[in-house]
Motif scaffolding. Structure first.
Motif, PDB file in Angstrom:
ATOM      1  N   UNK A   2      -4.520  -8.581 -25.176  1.00 50.61           N
ATOM      2  CA  UNK A   2      -4.973  -9.378 -24.038  1.00 50.61           C
ATOM      3  C   UNK A   2      -5.237  -8.491 -22.833  1.00 50.61           C
ATOM      4  N   UNK A   3      -4.360  -7.487 -22.599  1.00 51.10           N
ATOM      5  CA  UNK A   3      -4.570  -6.572 -21.468  1.00 51.10           C
ATOM      6  C   UNK A   3      -5.906  -5.860 -21.591  1.00 51.10           C
ATOM      7  N   UNK A   4      -6.233  -5.415 -22.803  1.00 52.56           N
ATOM      8  CA  UNK A   4      -7.492  -4.706 -23.010  1.00 52.56           C
ATOM      9  C   UNK A   4      -8.672  -5.636 -22.751  1.00 52.56           C
ATOM     10  N   UNK A 143      -2.786 -23.132  -5.796  1.00 55.18           N
ATOM     11  CA  UNK A 143      -3.265 -22.271  -4.706  1.00 55.18           C
ATOM     12  C   UNK A 143      -3.529 -20.857  -5.202  1.00 55.18           C
ATOM     13  N   UNK A 144      -2.630 -20.358  -6.023  1.00 56.47           N
ATOM     14  CA  UNK A 144      -2.806 -19.007  -6.562  1.00 56.47           C
ATOM     15  C   UNK A 144      -4.003 -18.959  -7.507  1.00 56.47           C
ATOM     16  N   UNK A 145      -4.163 -19.980  -8.324  1.00 54.72           N
ATOM     17  CA  UNK A 145      -5.307 -20.024  -9.243  1.00 54.72           C
ATOM     18  C   UNK A 145      -6.614 -20.015  -8.461  1.00 54.72           C
ATOM     19  N   UNK A 146      -6.650 -20.723  -7.348  1.00 52.17           N
ATOM     20  CA  UNK A 146      -7.871 -20.801  -6.548  1.00 52.17           C
ATOM     21  C   UNK A 146      -8.221 -19.453  -5.918  1.00 52.17           C
ATOM     22  N   UNK A 154      -8.311 -12.422 -13.388  1.00 58.24           N
ATOM     23  CA  UNK A 154      -8.002 -13.236 -14.557  1.00 58.24           C
ATOM     24  C   UNK A 154      -6.561 -12.945 -14.968  1.00 58.24           C
ATOM     25  N   UNK A 155      -5.794 -13.982 -15.253  1.00 55.19           N
ATOM     26  CA  UNK A 155      -4.412 -13.766 -15.675  1.00 55.19           C
ATOM     27  C   UNK A 155      -4.004 -14.819 -16.694  1.00 55.19           C
ATOM     28  N   UNK A 156      -2.984 -14.474 -17.484  1.00 53.24           N
ATOM     29  CA  UNK A 156      -2.579 -15.355 -18.568  1.00 53.24           C
ATOM     30  C   UNK A 156      -1.095 -15.138 -18.860  1.00 53.24           C
ATOM     31  N   UNK A 157      -0.327 -16.237 -18.774  1.00 51.67           N
ATOM     32  CA  UNK A 157       1.111 -16.156 -19.057  1.00 51.67           C
ATOM     33  C   UNK A 157       1.323 -15.969 -20.556  1.00 51.67           C
ATOM     34  N   UNK A 158       2.151 -14.987 -20.898  1.00 49.28           N
ATOM     35  CA  UNK A 158       2.450 -14.715 -22.313  1.00 49.28           C
ATOM     36  C   UNK A 158       3.942 -14.902 -22.554  1.00 49.28           C
ATOM     37  N   UNK A 159       4.305 -16.023 -23.171  1.00 44.72           N
ATOM     38  CA  UNK A 159       5.705 -16.351 -23.412  1.00 44.72           C
ATOM     39  C   UNK A 159       6.128 -15.900 -24.802  1.00 44.72           C
ATOM     40  N   UNK A 160       7.337 -15.351 -24.881  1.00 43.30           N
ATOM     41  CA  UNK A 160       7.885 -14.949 -26.175  1.00 43.30           C
ATOM     42  C   UNK A 160       8.655 -16.120 -26.782  1.00 43.30           C
ATOM     43  N   UNK A 161       8.421 -16.348 -28.054  1.00 40.46           N
ATOM     44  CA  UNK A 161       9.100 -17.452 -28.730  1.00 40.46           C
ATOM     45  C   UNK A 161      10.608 -17.242 -28.716  1.00 40.46           C
ATOM     46  N   UNK A 162      11.323 -18.341 -28.466  1.00 39.17           N
ATOM     47  CA  UNK A 162      12.783 -18.292 -28.512  1.00 39.17           C
ATOM     48  C   UNK A 162      13.429 -17.772 -27.255  1.00 39.17           C
ATOM     49  N   UNK A 163      12.627 -17.559 -26.180  1.00 37.67           N
ATOM     50  CA  UNK A 163      13.196 -17.088 -24.916  1.00 37.67           C
ATOM     51  C   UNK A 163      12.445 -17.710 -23.755  1.00 37.67           C
ATOM     52  N   UNK A 164      13.120 -17.795 -22.618  1.00 37.10           N
ATOM     53  CA  UNK A 164      12.479 -18.352 -21.424  1.00 37.10           C
ATOM     54  C   UNK A 164      11.749 -17.269 -20.626  1.00 37.10           C
ATOM     55  N   UNK A 165      11.911 -16.037 -21.042  1.00 34.79           N
ATOM     56  CA  UNK A 165      11.261 -14.932 -20.345  1.00 34.79           C
ATOM     57  C   UNK A 165       9.779 -14.873 -20.715  1.00 34.79           C
ATOM     58  N   UNK A 166       8.968 -14.332 -19.804  1.00 34.05           N
ATOM     59  CA  UNK A 166       7.546 -14.198 -20.100  1.00 34.05           C
ATOM     60  C   UNK A 166       6.942 -13.074 -19.268  1.00 34.05           C
ATOM     61  N   UNK A 167       5.813 -12.581 -19.733  1.00 31.93           N
ATOM     62  CA  UNK A 167       5.014 -11.607 -19.009  1.00 31.93           C
ATOM     63  C   UNK A 167       3.704 -12.277 -18.617  1.00 31.93           C
ATOM     64  N   UNK A 170      -2.839  -9.577 -16.729  1.00 30.44           N
ATOM     65  CA  UNK A 170      -3.774  -9.817 -15.622  1.00 30.44           C
ATOM     66  C   UNK A 170      -4.718  -8.640 -15.436  1.00 30.44           C
ATOM     67  N   UNK A 171      -5.886  -8.946 -14.919  1.00 30.67           N
ATOM     68  CA  UNK A 171      -6.830  -7.881 -14.592  1.00 30.67           C
ATOM     69  C   UNK A 171      -6.325  -7.131 -13.370  1.00 30.67           C
ATOM     70  N   UNK A 172      -6.682  -5.870 -13.272  1.00 27.21           N
ATOM     71  CA  UNK A 172      -6.182  -5.009 -12.192  1.00 27.21           C
ATOM     72  C   UNK A 172      -7.361  -4.570 -11.333  1.00 27.21           C
ATOM     73  N   UNK A 173      -7.303  -4.971 -10.052  1.00 27.78           N
ATOM     74  CA  UNK A 173      -8.292  -4.526  -9.079  1.00 27.78           C
ATOM     75  C   UNK A 173      -7.586  -4.324  -7.746  1.00 27.78           C
ATOM     76  N   UNK A 174      -7.998  -3.320  -7.022  1.00 22.89           N
ATOM     77  CA  UNK A 174      -7.511  -3.108  -5.662  1.00 22.89           C
ATOM     78  C   UNK A 174      -8.728  -3.125  -4.751  1.00 22.89           C
ATOM     79  N   UNK A 175      -8.830  -4.154  -3.946  1.00 19.50           N
ATOM     80  CA  UNK A 175     -10.000  -4.340  -3.093  1.00 19.50           C
ATOM     81  C   UNK A 175      -9.761  -3.811  -1.689  1.00 19.50           C
TER      82      UNK A 175
END
Length: 205
Positions: A2-4, A143-146, A154-167, A170-175
């Motif tokens: 997904x990062x790629x 608000x953040x989505x807007x 572009x960003x996307x929550x990636x949840x690991x099965x069996x845990x409440x933790x997630x990464x 997201x695209x990386x840009x510095x404007x």
């Protein structure tokens, strides 16, 4: 994977904008070449009202008349965000050292793409580790989505099965934005602090 995908999609989108909006340098009154900002005329950015690290409402109009460095990420990011922010803020610090007047001319801003965890108190601790003037902004999920959409993030929550933790992938840009919030250039967040400092001062008018 997904990062790629996010990186390639974001790069392709920005390249198409740059080709359409920046066809070449324009001549000056004496017939010489006048360098044009890389993002001049690009449809990037726009108005927003979010919540800063002190729990206060902050709008883009609060920075009128100042250049802005804007980077999107999140405080729980395990690798790229802290490295990118460290380089960007080191670059800004170098530019400020060479030209102290920049302290009053440019505002660094970090906008989270993980508002569910990045509340003001979390952001306050996070941004203070990178630069004394770095502002952290959060808000509701909508608000953040807007604002992310306005900046082509572009960003996307990636949840690991069996845990409440997630990464969050997201695209990386510095404007670098101009005094009226107009897009000016992309800063090389993966470059050296000196390269970032050089790029900042290159486009400051």
């Amino acid at each position: 994977m997904m990062n790629k995908f996010l990186s390639l999609f974001s790069a392709a989108l920005l390249l198409s904008l740059l080709s359409a909006c920046n066809p070449g340098s324009s001549g000056d009154a004496n017939g010489g070449a006048q360098e044009e900002a890389p993002l001049a005329g690009a449809a990037i950015g726009g108005g927003f009202t979010l919540t800063n690290q002190d729990g206060e409402k902050t709008s883009d109009t609060d920075f009128a008349g100042k250049y802005r460095i804007i980077y999107f990420g999140y405080s729980y990011c395990p690798d790229v965000c802290p490295v990118d922010l460290q380089r960007l803020m080191q670059g800004l610090a170098l530019a400020e050292k060479d030209d102290p007047a920049l302290v009053d001319k440019i505002q660094p801003i970090f906008i989270t793409i993980d508002p569910e965890r990045d509340r003001p108190e979390q952001l306050k601790q996070y941004v203070s580790a990178f630069h004394p003037r770095l502002i952290g902004l959060t808000g509701s999920v909508d608000e953040i989505a807007e604002v992310a959409k306005k900046f082509l993030i572009i960003y996307d929550k990636r949840e690991d099965e069996g845990t409440s933790e997630y990464l969050v992938d997201h695209s990386r840009q510095a404007y670098l934005l101009g005094p009226e919030g107009e897009p000016v250039a992309l800063l090389p967040f993966d470059g050296t602090p000196q390269q970032i400092a050089d790029e900042i001062t290159r486009w400051m008018r």
